[in-house]
Design a protein around this motif. Structure first.
Motif, PDB file in Angstrom:
ATOM      1  N   GLU A 169      30.997 -20.479 -49.535  1.00  0.00           N
ATOM      2  CA  GLU A 169      31.091 -21.858 -50.022  1.00  0.00           C
ATOM      3  C   GLU A 169      32.367 -22.530 -49.538  1.00  0.00           C
ATOM      4  O   GLU A 169      32.378 -23.738 -49.276  1.00  0.00           O
ATOM      5  CB  GLU A 169      30.999 -21.893 -51.543  1.00  0.00           C
ATOM      6  CG  GLU A 169      29.603 -21.597 -52.057  1.00  0.00           C
ATOM      7  CD  GLU A 169      29.425 -21.977 -53.512  1.00  0.00           C
ATOM      8  OE1 GLU A 169      29.115 -23.154 -53.783  1.00  0.00           O
ATOM      9  OE2 GLU A 169      29.593 -21.098 -54.371  1.00  0.00           O
ATOM     10  N   ALA A 170      33.442 -21.760 -49.406  1.00  0.00           N
ATOM     11  CA  ALA A 170      34.681 -22.343 -48.885  1.00  0.00           C
ATOM     12  C   ALA A 170      34.488 -22.844 -47.456  1.00  0.00           C
ATOM     13  O   ALA A 170      35.119 -23.828 -47.050  1.00  0.00           O
ATOM     14  CB  ALA A 170      35.810 -21.320 -48.947  1.00  0.00           C
ATOM     15  N   ARG A 171      33.623 -22.178 -46.698  1.00  0.00           N
ATOM     16  CA  ARG A 171      33.379 -22.632 -45.330  1.00  0.00           C
ATOM     17  C   ARG A 171      32.764 -24.025 -45.315  1.00  0.00           C
ATOM     18  O   ARG A 171      33.016 -24.814 -44.389  1.00  0.00           O
ATOM     19  CB  ARG A 171      32.461 -21.641 -44.601  1.00  0.00           C
ATOM     20  CG  ARG A 171      32.369 -21.893 -43.104  1.00  0.00           C
ATOM     21  CD  ARG A 171      33.734 -21.801 -42.465  1.00  0.00           C
ATOM     22  NE  ARG A 171      33.717 -22.119 -41.045  1.00  0.00           N
ATOM     23  CZ  ARG A 171      34.781 -22.513 -40.370  1.00  0.00           C
ATOM     24  NH1 ARG A 171      35.946 -22.650 -40.989  1.00  0.00           N
ATOM     25  NH2 ARG A 171      34.712 -22.778 -39.087  1.00  0.00           N
ATOM     26  N   ALA A 172      31.972 -24.338 -46.339  1.00  0.00           N
ATOM     27  CA  ALA A 172      31.396 -25.681 -46.424  1.00  0.00           C
ATOM     28  C   ALA A 172      32.483 -26.738 -46.554  1.00  0.00           C
ATOM     29  O   ALA A 172      32.319 -27.871 -46.077  1.00  0.00           O
ATOM     30  CB  ALA A 172      30.438 -25.762 -47.607  1.00  0.00           C
ATOM     31  N   LEU A 173      33.603 -26.387 -47.183  1.00  0.00           N
ATOM     32  CA  LEU A 173      34.720 -27.331 -47.284  1.00  0.00           C
ATOM     33  C   LEU A 173      35.286 -27.663 -45.906  1.00  0.00           C
ATOM     34  O   LEU A 173      35.794 -28.760 -45.681  1.00  0.00           O
ATOM     35  CB  LEU A 173      35.834 -26.754 -48.163  1.00  0.00           C
ATOM     36  CG  LEU A 173      35.450 -26.320 -49.579  1.00  0.00           C
ATOM     37  CD1 LEU A 173      36.681 -25.808 -50.320  1.00  0.00           C
ATOM     38  CD2 LEU A 173      34.796 -27.457 -50.346  1.00  0.00           C
ATOM     39  N   ASP A 174      35.196 -26.703 -44.987  1.00  0.00           N
ATOM     40  CA  ASP A 174      35.743 -26.893 -43.638  1.00  0.00           C
ATOM     41  C   ASP A 174      34.822 -27.726 -42.751  1.00  0.00           C
ATOM     42  O   ASP A 174      35.292 -28.576 -41.990  1.00  0.00           O
ATOM     43  CB  ASP A 174      35.968 -25.531 -42.961  1.00  0.00           C
ATOM     44  CG  ASP A 174      36.863 -24.607 -43.759  1.00  0.00           C
ATOM     45  OD1 ASP A 174      37.759 -25.111 -44.470  1.00  0.00           O
ATOM     46  OD2 ASP A 174      36.670 -23.381 -43.681  1.00  0.00           O
ATOM     47  N   VAL A 175      33.525 -27.480 -42.838  1.00  0.00           N
ATOM     48  CA  VAL A 175      32.601 -28.074 -41.865  1.00  0.00           C
ATOM     49  C   VAL A 175      31.971 -29.384 -42.335  1.00  0.00           C
ATOM     50  O   VAL A 175      31.553 -30.197 -41.511  1.00  0.00           O
ATOM     51  CB  VAL A 175      31.489 -27.068 -41.477  1.00  0.00           C
ATOM     52  CG1 VAL A 175      32.091 -25.794 -40.907  1.00  0.00           C
ATOM     53  CG2 VAL A 175      30.596 -26.742 -42.663  1.00  0.00           C
ATOM     54  N   THR A 176      31.904 -29.600 -43.639  1.00  0.00           N
ATOM     55  CA  THR A 176      31.216 -30.794 -44.135  1.00  0.00           C
ATOM     56  C   THR A 176      31.884 -32.104 -43.715  1.00  0.00           C
ATOM     57  O   THR A 176      31.179 -33.061 -43.361  1.00  0.00           O
ATOM     58  CB  THR A 176      31.053 -30.730 -45.660  1.00  0.00           C
ATOM     59  OG1 THR A 176      30.315 -29.549 -46.001  1.00  0.00           O
ATOM     60  CG2 THR A 176      30.319 -31.948 -46.191  1.00  0.00           C
ATOM     61  N   PRO A 177      33.231 -32.219 -43.740  1.00  0.00           N
ATOM     62  CA  PRO A 177      33.817 -33.512 -43.351  1.00  0.00           C
ATOM     63  C   PRO A 177      33.434 -33.956 -41.947  1.00  0.00           C
ATOM     64  O   PRO A 177      33.136 -35.143 -41.734  1.00  0.00           O
ATOM     65  CB  PRO A 177      35.328 -33.255 -43.476  1.00  0.00           C
ATOM     66  CG  PRO A 177      35.442 -32.199 -44.523  1.00  0.00           C
ATOM     67  CD  PRO A 177      34.265 -31.299 -44.282  1.00  0.00           C
ATOM     68  N   ALA A 178      33.417 -33.031 -40.980  1.00  0.00           N
ATOM     69  CA  ALA A 178      33.050 -33.412 -39.620  1.00  0.00           C
ATOM     70  C   ALA A 178      31.580 -33.810 -39.543  1.00  0.00           C
ATOM     71  O   ALA A 178      31.210 -34.773 -38.847  1.00  0.00           O
ATOM     72  CB  ALA A 178      33.335 -32.265 -38.659  1.00  0.00           C
ATOM     73  N   THR A 179      30.727 -33.078 -40.256  1.00  0.00           N
ATOM     74  CA  THR A 179      29.309 -33.441 -40.292  1.00  0.00           C
ATOM     75  C   THR A 179      29.125 -34.813 -40.920  1.00  0.00           C
ATOM     76  O   THR A 179      28.339 -35.641 -40.439  1.00  0.00           O
ATOM     77  CB  THR A 179      28.517 -32.388 -41.086  1.00  0.00           C
ATOM     78  OG1 THR A 179      28.751 -31.092 -40.532  1.00  0.00           O
ATOM     79  CG2 THR A 179      27.031 -32.691 -41.062  1.00  0.00           C
ATOM     80  N   LEU A 180      29.864 -35.074 -41.987  1.00  0.00           N
ATOM     81  CA  LEU A 180      29.796 -36.370 -42.658  1.00  0.00           C
ATOM     82  C   LEU A 180      30.151 -37.506 -41.698  1.00  0.00           C
ATOM     83  O   LEU A 180      29.465 -38.531 -41.653  1.00  0.00           O
ATOM     84  CB  LEU A 180      30.736 -36.357 -43.866  1.00  0.00           C
ATOM     85  CG  LEU A 180      30.676 -37.506 -44.875  1.00  0.00           C
ATOM     86  CD1 LEU A 180      31.293 -37.054 -46.207  1.00  0.00           C
ATOM     87  CD2 LEU A 180      31.410 -38.751 -44.388  1.00  0.00           C
ATOM     88  N   GLU A 181      31.199 -37.312 -40.911  1.00  0.00           N
ATOM     89  CA  GLU A 181      31.611 -38.364 -39.977  1.00  0.00           C
ATOM     90  C   GLU A 181      30.580 -38.576 -38.884  1.00  0.00           C
ATOM     91  O   GLU A 181      30.338 -39.712 -38.466  1.00  0.00           O
ATOM     92  CB  GLU A 181      32.982 -38.021 -39.378  1.00  0.00           C
ATOM     93  CG  GLU A 181      34.126 -38.135 -40.381  1.00  0.00           C
ATOM     94  CD  GLU A 181      34.146 -39.487 -41.092  1.00  0.00           C
ATOM     95  OE1 GLU A 181      33.971 -40.530 -40.410  1.00  0.00           O
ATOM     96  OE2 GLU A 181      34.312 -39.517 -42.319  1.00  0.00           O
TER      97      GLU A 181
END
Length: 263
Positions: A169-181
């Motif tokens: 779940e911590a990995r989602a913190l890393d990758v989600t912002p770039a996906t969001l943009e």
């Protein structure tokens, strides 16, 4: 006679229909919050949860390529992969509460049932978004590796907390912002809003895991960071690699020194 929380959780875990599972997860969290379920663990959790007939589950190395990110096919593939992650996350949270609640606490059960309800809501939002794109969950294959971390740590709450909330779940913190943009740049504001909600919720989910892991480490008279690194090296099959979203991880209770030491 009131239903035990274990009975309710086991029933939701074995549910195969995605809509029924999401509704069951949200209902259990509500019933627990309202005091309608007994803190009793009279049933074991299944080793494998119920799964719908579709999507077809494949090893990660057999997953088809998503296609170009800007294409309709690429957008659908992206949202389908996120939907699958959130669907499995419902079971991960339910199993955490049902499998380890007896040895932990009522607060532990409440925390992870609230996580299950969040994941169910995330899945419902994403499936609705997929349908607006002309697709639905189950239309594409998905990889079957997500449940392996739960199965491999089914006998050890410390290992489960170390790997699932504090790594996956911590990995989602890393990758989600770039996906969001990327989603926002493509003009998908509704999709961006869904990802922002998921990111905010995941910070809380990881914090639950970090806090309960710290409590287990204290109970074992072990140093938290050393125990986490030992358990990750023993039970996590992948690699923990940067880039890291240090600010989100810190908000979730993960210090930079913790995970940079294993990257």
């Amino acid at each position: 006679m009131r239903q035990s929380v274990a009975q309710a959780i086991r029933g939701a875990l074995l549910e195969r229909d995605p809509r029924a599972k999401t509704m069951a997860a949200r209902r259990i969290a509500r019933d627990w919050r309202l005091g309608r379920l007994d803190f009793a663990f009279d049933l074991e959790m299944p080793d494998v949860p119920g799964r719908p007939d579709a999507p077809e589950l494949l090893p990660p190395n057999r997953m088809p390529k998503r296609g170009k990110g800007g294409s309709q096919r690429g957008r659908i593939a992206l949202w389908h992969s996120i939907a699958h992650i959130e669907f499995v996350a419902i079971d991960l949270a339910l199993d955490m509460a049902g499998r380890f609640g007896a040895e932990m606490s009522e607060a532990f059960v409440g925390d992870f049932l609230s996580v299950a309800a969040d994941e169910a809501m995330h899945f419902a939002l994403i499936d609705r978004h997929l349908r607006s794109l002309g697709s639905h969950y189950g239309a594409l294959p998905a990889h079957h590796g997500l449940w392996e971390a739960a199965y491999d740590t089914r006998h050890d709450v410390a290992a489960r907390l170390a790997v699932v909330p504090m790594v996956l779940e911590a990995r989602a913190l890393d990758v989600t912002p770039a996906t969001l943009e990327r989603v926002r740049a493509a003009g998908d504001e509704r999709g961006a809003a869904i990802l922002k909600r998921i990111l905010d919720d995941e910070i809380r989910h990881v914090r639950f895991g970090a806090n309960h892991f710290a409590a287990v480490a204290e109970r074992l008279n072990a140093e938290r960071d050393s125990l986490w690194k030992l358990l990750v090296s023993r039970h996590f099959r992948g690699a923990i690699r940067p880039p890291f979203n240090d600010s989100a991880r810190l908000a979730a209770g993960l210090s930079r020194d913790l995970y940079h030491g294993v990257a």
